[in-house]
Structures are given as structure tokens and as C-alpha cells.
Design a protein around this motif. Structure first.
Motif, PDB file in Angstrom:
ATOM      1  N   VAL A  82      -6.198  -2.263   9.243  1.00 22.59           N
ATOM      2  CA  VAL A  82      -5.772  -3.201   8.465  1.00 22.59           C
ATOM      3  C   VAL A  82      -5.933  -2.746   6.846  1.00 22.59           C
ATOM      4  CG1 VAL A  82      -6.326  -5.937   7.553  1.00 22.59           C
ATOM      5  CG2 VAL A  82      -6.644  -5.066   9.869  1.00 22.59           C
ATOM      6  N   GLY A  83      -5.310  -2.356   6.163  1.00 23.34           N
ATOM      7  CA  GLY A  83      -5.469  -1.897   4.853  1.00 23.34           C
ATOM      8  C   GLY A  83      -5.630  -2.926   3.920  1.00 23.34           C
ATOM      9  N   PRO A  84      -5.868  -2.561   2.624  1.00 25.18           N
ATOM     10  CA  PRO A  84      -6.109  -3.424   1.410  1.00 25.18           C
ATOM     11  C   PRO A  84      -5.416  -4.469   1.048  1.00 25.18           C
ATOM     12  CG  PRO A  84      -6.568  -0.888   0.986  1.00 25.18           C
ATOM     13  CD  PRO A  84      -5.844  -0.913   2.170  1.00 25.18           C
ATOM     14  N   ASP A  85      -4.143  -4.075   1.389  1.00 24.24           N
ATOM     15  CA  ASP A  85      -3.226  -5.407   1.061  1.00 24.24           C
ATOM     16  C   ASP A  85      -2.944  -5.957   2.059  1.00 24.24           C
ATOM     17  OD1 ASP A  85      -2.917  -4.320  -1.660  1.00 24.24           O
ATOM     18  OD2 ASP A  85      -1.593  -2.825  -1.050  1.00 24.24           O
ATOM     19  N   ASN A  86      -3.736  -6.068   3.542  1.00 29.15           N
ATOM     20  CA  ASN A  86      -3.565  -6.929   4.459  1.00 29.15           C
ATOM     21  C   ASN A  86      -2.519  -6.294   5.375  1.00 29.15           C
ATOM     22  OD1 ASN A  86      -4.776  -8.678   6.377  1.00 29.15           O
ATOM     23  ND2 ASN A  86      -3.096 -10.248   5.828  1.00 29.15           N
ATOM     24  N   VAL A  87      -1.817  -4.898   5.070  1.00 29.50           N
ATOM     25  CA  VAL A  87      -1.039  -4.486   6.017  1.00 29.50           C
ATOM     26  C   VAL A  87      -1.739  -4.077   7.184  1.00 29.50           C
ATOM     27  CG1 VAL A  87       0.641  -2.131   6.311  1.00 29.50           C
ATOM     28  CG2 VAL A  87       0.311  -3.417   4.010  1.00 29.50           C
ATOM     29  N   LYS A  88      -0.844  -4.256   8.471  1.00 32.00           N
ATOM     30  CA  LYS A  88      -1.573  -4.120   9.745  1.00 32.00           C
ATOM     31  C   LYS A  88      -0.599  -2.999  10.613  1.00 32.00           C
ATOM     32  CE  LYS A  88      -3.711  -8.467   9.855  1.00 32.00           C
ATOM     33  NZ  LYS A  88      -3.954  -9.982  10.376  1.00 32.00           N
ATOM     34  N   GLY A  89      -1.416  -2.237  11.343  1.00 29.95           N
ATOM     35  CA  GLY A  89      -0.473  -1.511  12.275  1.00 29.95           C
ATOM     36  C   GLY A  89      -1.290  -0.522  13.104  1.00 29.95           C
ATOM     37  N   THR A  90      -0.745   0.401  13.793  1.00 29.97           N
ATOM     38  CA  THR A  90      -1.463   0.982  15.041  1.00 29.97           C
ATOM     39  C   THR A  90      -1.285   2.745  14.415  1.00 29.97           C
ATOM     40  OG1 THR A  90      -1.224  -0.326  16.691  1.00 29.97           O
ATOM     41  CG2 THR A  90      -1.616   1.809  17.509  1.00 29.97           C
ATOM     42  N   LEU A  91      -2.185   3.447  14.926  1.00 28.51           N
ATOM     43  CA  LEU A  91      -2.243   4.758  14.225  1.00 28.51           C
ATOM     44  C   LEU A  91      -2.411   5.544  15.610  1.00 28.51           C
ATOM     45  CD1 LEU A  91      -2.141   6.784  11.657  1.00 28.51           C
ATOM     46  CD2 LEU A  91      -4.688   6.843  11.862  1.00 28.51           C
ATOM     47  N   ALA A  92      -1.424   6.322  15.872  1.00 26.81           N
ATOM     48  CA  ALA A  92      -1.279   7.101  17.499  1.00 26.81           C
ATOM     49  C   ALA A  92      -1.987   8.175  17.341  1.00 26.81           C
ATOM     50  CB  ALA A  92       0.241   7.347  17.890  1.00 26.81           C
ATOM     51  N   ALA A  93      -2.228   8.948  18.354  1.00 25.28           N
ATOM     52  CA  ALA A  93      -2.881  10.261  18.497  1.00 25.28           C
ATOM     53  C   ALA A  93      -2.031  11.360  17.822  1.00 25.28           C
ATOM     54  CB  ALA A  93      -2.958  10.551  19.897  1.00 25.28           C
ATOM     55  N   GLY A  94      -2.826  12.045  16.977  1.00 23.09           N
ATOM     56  CA  GLY A  94      -2.239  12.905  15.950  1.00 23.09           C
ATOM     57  C   GLY A  94      -1.964  12.254  14.563  1.00 23.09           C
ATOM     58  N   GLY A  95      -2.291  11.223  14.433  1.00 24.19           N
ATOM     59  CA  GLY A  95      -1.855  10.641  13.030  1.00 24.19           C
ATOM     60  C   GLY A  95      -3.062  10.604  12.274  1.00 24.19           C
ATOM     61  N   VAL A  96      -3.023  10.172  11.009  1.00 22.73           N
ATOM     62  CA  VAL A  96      -3.779  10.343  10.026  1.00 22.73           C
ATOM     63  C   VAL A  96      -3.889   8.894   9.115  1.00 22.73           C
ATOM     64  CG1 VAL A  96      -4.633  11.226   7.913  1.00 22.73           C
ATOM     65  CG2 VAL A  96      -3.815  12.754   9.654  1.00 22.73           C
ATOM     66  N   GLU A  97      -4.963   8.439   8.820  1.00 21.45           N
ATOM     67  CA  GLU A  97      -5.095   7.294   7.853  1.00 21.45           C
ATOM     68  C   GLU A  97      -6.167   7.862   6.698  1.00 21.45           C
ATOM     69  OE1 GLU A  97      -7.100   2.925   7.426  1.00 21.45           O
ATOM     70  OE2 GLU A  97      -8.290   4.381   8.902  1.00 21.45           O
ATOM     71  N   TRP A  98      -5.416   7.830   5.378  1.00 18.41           N
ATOM     72  CA  TRP A  98      -6.141   8.201   4.399  1.00 18.41           C
ATOM     73  C   TRP A  98      -5.901   6.946   3.228  1.00 18.41           C
ATOM     74  CZ3 TRP A  98      -8.423  12.179   1.910  1.00 18.41           C
ATOM     75  CH2 TRP A  98      -8.367  12.287   0.506  1.00 18.41           C
TER      76      TRP A  98
END
Length: 281
Positions: A82-98
Motif C-alpha cells: 500500500v503506497g503513500p497515495d493509497n496505491v495497492k498491488g502485489t510484488l512478485a518474486a524478483g520484483g523491487v519496491e523502492w
């Protein structure tokens, strides 16, 4: 005339490991690095968590940060965000959240599915010109993370591969997989005298033996390091130019001065009031 025997070149000295740890466990999370220990000698790298969860899904609460950037890397499974702007999603294996927190932001996450999820979350101290700057939030799918040989480039550049993320200072952060018996040599860029490695699975020679759950800090130097996988191995490696600033700590924040910390904490409190009004807290 008698010829002197040819001299063999001097042996290449290994870059020494100066400290190592297995961190502190908090359920499925092991904190391998924090500012009170390895973070002080390895800054701009200030926190590193190894997470390994197997079980039911869960949602983590929204929480704030300021003065730092966080990079979350999933090596197995998937995580929700859940990002700062209430964006929601799923990060799969191999992915990156910055997440570059700047003056302050709130975010959250958890696990969507039952099963095993593994990976790392790294916190990086921001320089003075960015610690009170705007928030940056980027999610990279596995296919967006470039590779060179066995190394996935999570931040910075290595060989022919580069990260699309704008690094806040001279930093490389790589995720590496080696098969048993494979060797890999890391040549740090000029000025990257900070170097560390954390083992996600397997056993590695560097040349000291390192195992799953170990974090090792190398001596300050510009020398390369050679790694040999004694079993199939996964690890992350960070190198950087030193962060030449103090680490001034808040509960969720790291800044370079008390004034910057006070400014950011006031901003975080203002965001909290808005989130409460919106029913998100």
C-alpha cells in the motif's frame, strides 16, 4: 652471465571480513543491521532485514518513514503493498519496491497468499539535499530488473546492467545466485570502499565460509572480492561510497541533524492527521 630466476607475482591478498553477525530474530524477520551496530560502519546502509515467512496471509499496518529510502526485494513468494497515495498491488518474486521517504511518508504491506515468502528489506540513509525532499514511490516487476550474469541489479549498475532507479548517492545493491562450485568476482566501482554481503540461502566462501543468515562486513578498501559457492547459494551484496554524515534517529526515521528530524516528524504527524480523517488509520 648467470640469470636470476624469474620471480612469480605476489599472491593476491583477499579482502578481509572485519565483522560478521547473524542478527536478531523477531518471528519471521531477522534484523541483520541497524544504526547502533553495523549501520554505523556501513552507512549509507543503515538497516537490513531478512524476512522468511511460511504460513497464513496477513496485512501489515500503515507506518511512517523519513530521511531514508527503503528497497524491498522478494526472492520467493509475493508481497502486497500500500503506497503513500493509497496505491495497492502485489510484488512478485524478483520484483523491487523502492520508497524514497524524503520529508515523510506512510506505507504498508503484507502477504496475499498462504505459502513461503522470502526476501530482504534494506534502508539507505539519504544525503542532506534529499532527506527533506519529496517522496518517490516505484514498483518494479521482475522483468524490469536487469541482470548481468548471476547478478540482478537492484540499485546502481554492474557490468552491462543498470537499475532504472535513481540512486540517492553512489551505491550498488545486487542480488546474486550461484550454483555449487561456481565462482564470481565483484570489482567495486571507484570510491565504493563500503562493502557487505548477506546470505539468503546456501554456503559461500569469501574466502571465509558464510552460511544462510550471515551478514559480513569487509574492510574499507577498493579491492575486489572473489566468491565461491560451496552449495547452491543466494545472497545480496551492497557497496557504496561512505555516507559522511551523522545518523540522527527517530522511531521510523534517520536524518543527518536534529533540525531535519524535527521538521520531518512534524510533517509525518500532519500526514497522520489526514489519514485518520480519511479513515485509513
Amino acid at each position: 652471465m648467470t640469470l636470476a630466476p624469474a620471480k612469480s607475482p605476489p599472491p593476491r591478498l583477499a579482502r578481509a571480513i572485519v565483522q560478521r553477525t547473524r542478527g536478531r530474530n523477531h518471528g519471521p524477520v531477522t534484523r541483520l543491521m541497524s544504526p547502533s551496530d553495523f549501520g554505523e560502519i556501513l552507512k549509507p546502509f543503515v538497516f537490513l532485514d531478512l524476512f522468511d515467512h511460511e504460513g497464513a496471509p496477513f496485512n501489515g499496518p500503515l507506518h511512517p518513514h523519513s530521511g531514508i529510502a527503503t528497497l524491498s526485494y522478494v526472492s520467493e513468494g509475493a508481497v502486497s503493498f500500500v503506497g503513500p497515495d493509497n496505491v495497492k498491488g502485489t510484488l512478485a518474486a524478483g520484483g523491487v519496491e523502492w520508497m524514497q521517504a524524503g520529508r515523510g511518508m506512510w506505507h504498508g504491506g503484507g502477504l496475499d497468499k498462504t505459502g513461503r515468502t522470502r526476501g530482504f528489506q534494506l534502508w539507505i540513509a539519504l544525503p542532506p539535499e534529499l532527506e527533506l525532499g519529496p517522496t518517490v514511490s516505484i514498483y518494479q516487476a521482475p522483468g524490469d530488473v536487469q541482470e548481468d550474469g548471476p547478478a540482478r541489479v537492484l540499485l546502481g549498475s554492474y557490468g552491462s546492467a543498470s537499475s532504472a532507479l535513481a540512486s540517492p548517492s553512489p551505491i550498488n545493491y545486487l542480488a546474486v545466485r550461484l550454483k555449487a562450485g561456481e565462482r564470481w568476482r565483484y570489482e567495486p566501482p571507484t570510491g565504493h570502499t563500503v562493502l557487505w554481503i548477506a546470505i539468503a540461502s546456501g554456503v559461500l566462501s569469501a574466502p571465509d565460509e558464510l552460511r544462510h543468515g550471515d551478514l559480513a562486513a569487509f574492510e574499507p578498501s577498493s579491492n575486489a572480492v572473489e566468491f565461491e559457492a560451496l552449495t547452491d547459494t543466494e545472497f545480496v551484496l551492497g557497496s557504496a561510497a561512505p555516507h559522511k554524515h551523522d545518523l540522527v534517529l527517530g522511531y521510523y526515521s534517520v536524518h543527518t541533524s536534529p533540525d531535519a528530524l524535527r521538521d520531518a516528524e512534524a510533517h509525518i504527524s500532519a500526514i497522520r492527521k489526514r489519514l485518520v480523517q480519511e479513515g485509513r488509520l
